[in-house]
Scaffold this active site. Structure first.
Site, PDB file in Angstrom:
ATOM      1  N   HIS A 141      49.906   5.086  63.295  1.00 27.80           N
ATOM      2  CA  HIS A 141      51.129   4.337  63.601  1.00 27.80           C
ATOM      3  C   HIS A 141      50.876   2.836  63.764  1.00 27.80           C
ATOM      4  CE1 HIS A 141      49.957   5.026  67.936  1.00 27.80           C
ATOM      5  NE2 HIS A 141      50.439   3.809  68.035  1.00 27.80           N
ATOM      6  N   ASP A 171      47.711  11.392  63.554  1.00 26.14           N
ATOM      7  CA  ASP A 171      47.941   9.985  63.881  1.00 26.14           C
ATOM      8  C   ASP A 171      46.647   9.176  63.804  1.00 26.14           C
ATOM      9  OD1 ASP A 171      49.405   7.729  64.456  1.00 26.14           O
ATOM     10  OD2 ASP A 171      49.293   7.997  66.628  1.00 26.14           O
ATOM     11  N   SER A 248      46.685   1.171  71.431  1.00 25.88           N
ATOM     12  CA  SER A 248      46.628   2.243  70.431  1.00 25.88           C
ATOM     13  C   SER A 248      45.516   1.988  69.422  1.00 25.88           C
ATOM     14  CB  SER A 248      47.966   2.356  69.693  1.00 25.88           C
ATOM     15  OG  SER A 248      48.965   2.855  70.536  1.00 25.88           O
TER      16      SER A 248
END
Length: 507
Positions: A141, A171, A248
């Site tokens: 992402h 992911d 992230s």
């Protein structure tokens, strides 16, 4: 004479009383003075004082040793963590403040596509250099649909990154930069992590100015699932080390300085996107397998067992006379699948896979997906209250097929996901459970399909082929030889045709 004798006797008695009184009360008042002022204190008191001093020195040494461990791990790990800036084109619908009814989808279906504006934006994330060749692990992402991806090192040098491959179901993404002399983090073993173990989270939270922020915490739990998307491969490490937007793709390291996880998500409360002490990381053992496949094969080759499974809750456990709820209960075995060939049956409970105890369906799903296609695995199952051992030779997961799911569904390149119509979905979307076709369960917000379709719509026909299930939908889409696909959709009582560019058509 008698008077003198009497006075002397009285004097002697008074002196005696005074001496006795002084002995009794004077002794009580003298003890504290002896204890605190006399160097010749009792041995027990002297030993205790000595132990307190030694303990203080020992605690200081331990504290300094722990401090040194944290600083050494941080100094080792920080240079291997990078800041990722992804340039994206963001499309937004034009909102009419005077006539809001013009923003309704039904209006633009008759008067052309709804107007949109385009603007360039950037997404901030983190990544981890995992070898000297310049390969970087991060989240999908962070880089998804990015036009340009820039990687900034600890020394502020910046490189444009190549996307080696992405894997949305986990992911994860792998990038590569052309650089030399890179510091990288060695892989640890996420399976050996224990709840309560210290870990450090390193990344770029909130702003580029906060790059290479280090936070400390513990492993709060392992094996967390159904956090982001229950259809994805989730078996997260939970930590209370502070993770915020921008972290992230960053590193989760143990106190040996080994990479044990890729930070990926946080739980929030009350609309506040900040950290509340609940963060999640992808186990590095899963990430290593995904990275290896993406580098060597260009895609992730997942193993396939061929069963639909569900968790064993307390009621199921009691109904099947199990002592504790554990394992993954098989609700369907696909014909001709590895599970079918191995002799697995509906009602079997898988409690062990390849020597690992199976706690729930999410864990089994991850264990199978992380195995190599073609490998042989030993299963321990419970059938009719008795344990049995079976061997199964795993196959490669066919495209457009889930490993273990309670409903058959298809994720396509069209920008939306369809499923067979089940009673649960019919109730959720308020449709007739006997309706023919497949139902849309999710749509990518920036896809072409999002302009005309929505979750809950029913696809009844692809081209001139009437469809009734996911299998027929897949066959119709993949066999179409036109550059544009024509769908007949139904929403409530209305049916309408939709056209979408065919992503399967070879140019």
């Amino acid at each position: 004479m008698k008077r003198i004798f009497l006075l002397s006797l009285i004097l002697i008695i008074l002196v005696g009383i005074g001496f006795y009184t002084g002995t009794i009360y004077g002794k009580k008042n003298s003890d504290p003075i002896v204890i605190y002022e006399n160097s010749s204190v009792p041995s027990a008191s002297f030993v205790n004082a000595s132990m307190d001093m030694s303990t203080t020195q020992s605690e200081e040494a331990i504290a300094q040793s722990i401090n040194n461990i944290f600083t050494r791990v941080s100094q080792r790990a920080i240079p291997a963590v990078v800041t990722i800036i992804t340039e994206k084109v963001i499309r937004r619908k034009v909102v009419n403040p005077f006539f809001p009814e013009f923003d309704e989808e039904w209006f633009w279906r008759f008067f052309g596509p709804m107007p949109e504006t385009e603007m360039k934006g950037t997404i901030l994330g983190s990544g981890v250099i995992v070898n000297e060749k310049g390969y970087i692990l991060t989240n999908n992402h962070v880089v998804e649909k990015g036009e340009k991806i820039h990687v900034r090192l600890i020394n502020n040098k910046e490189y444009e990154a190549e996307v080696v491959g992405t894997d949305p179901p986990t992911d994860l993404a792998v990038l590569k930069i052309d650089a030399r002399g890179l510091k990288f983090l060695p892989f640890g073993n996420s399976d050996s992590l224990k709840t309560g173990e210290w870990v450090l989270a390193i990344g770029c939270p909130l702003s580029e100015n906060l790059a290479h922020t280090v936070t400390a915490g513990i492993v709060s739990a392992k094996g967390r699932s159904n956090i982001i998307n229950p259809r994805n491969y989730e078996y997260f490490i939970q930590t209370d080390a502070a993770i915020n937007p921008g972290n992230s793709g960053g590193a989760l390291v143990n106190l040996r300085g080994e990479l044990v996880g890729i930070n990926t998500a946080i739980a929030t409360s009350g609309g506040n996107p900040g950290n509340i002490g609940i963060g999640f990381a992808i186990p590095i053992n899963l990430a290593r397998k995904v990275m290896k496949d993406l580098i060597e094969k260009g895609k992730v080759a997942r193993a396939w067992l061929g069963v639909w499974i569900q968790d064993v809750d307390d009621k199921i456990a009691r109904s099947m006379k199990l002592n504790v709820p554990k394992g993954a209960l098989i609700s369907k075995v696909e014909k001709g699948s590895p599970a079918d060939k191995a002799g697995l049956e509906v009602g079997d409970i898988i409690i062990e896979f390849d020597g690992k105890k199976v706690k729930n369906s999410s864990q089994l799903r991850t264990l199978v997906a992380n195995s190599e296609p073609g490998s042989e695995k030993k299963l321990v199952i419970i059938r009719n209250g008795k344990e049995r051992e079976l061997k199964v030779k795993l196959a490669e997961l066919p495209e457009e097929k889930l490993l273990t799911s309670g409903e058959e569904r298809s994720e396509t390149k069209l920008g939306f996901t369809v499923s067979n119509i089940t009673e649960e979905l019919a109730k959720k979307y308020d449709i007739d459970p006997d309706e023919e076709g497949v139902i849309i369960t999710s749509i990518e917000s920036r896809s072409q399909a999002a302009k005309v379709l929505r979750p809950g719509d029913i696809i009844k026909r692809v081209g001139n082929k009437v469809i009734d299930n996911v299998k027929e939908f897949n066959e119709a889409v993949e066999s179409a030889d036109t550059e544009v696909l024509l769908f007949l959709a139904k929403r409530s009582e209305n049916t309408f045709f939709v056209t979408i560019d065919n992503p399967y058509k070879k140019k």
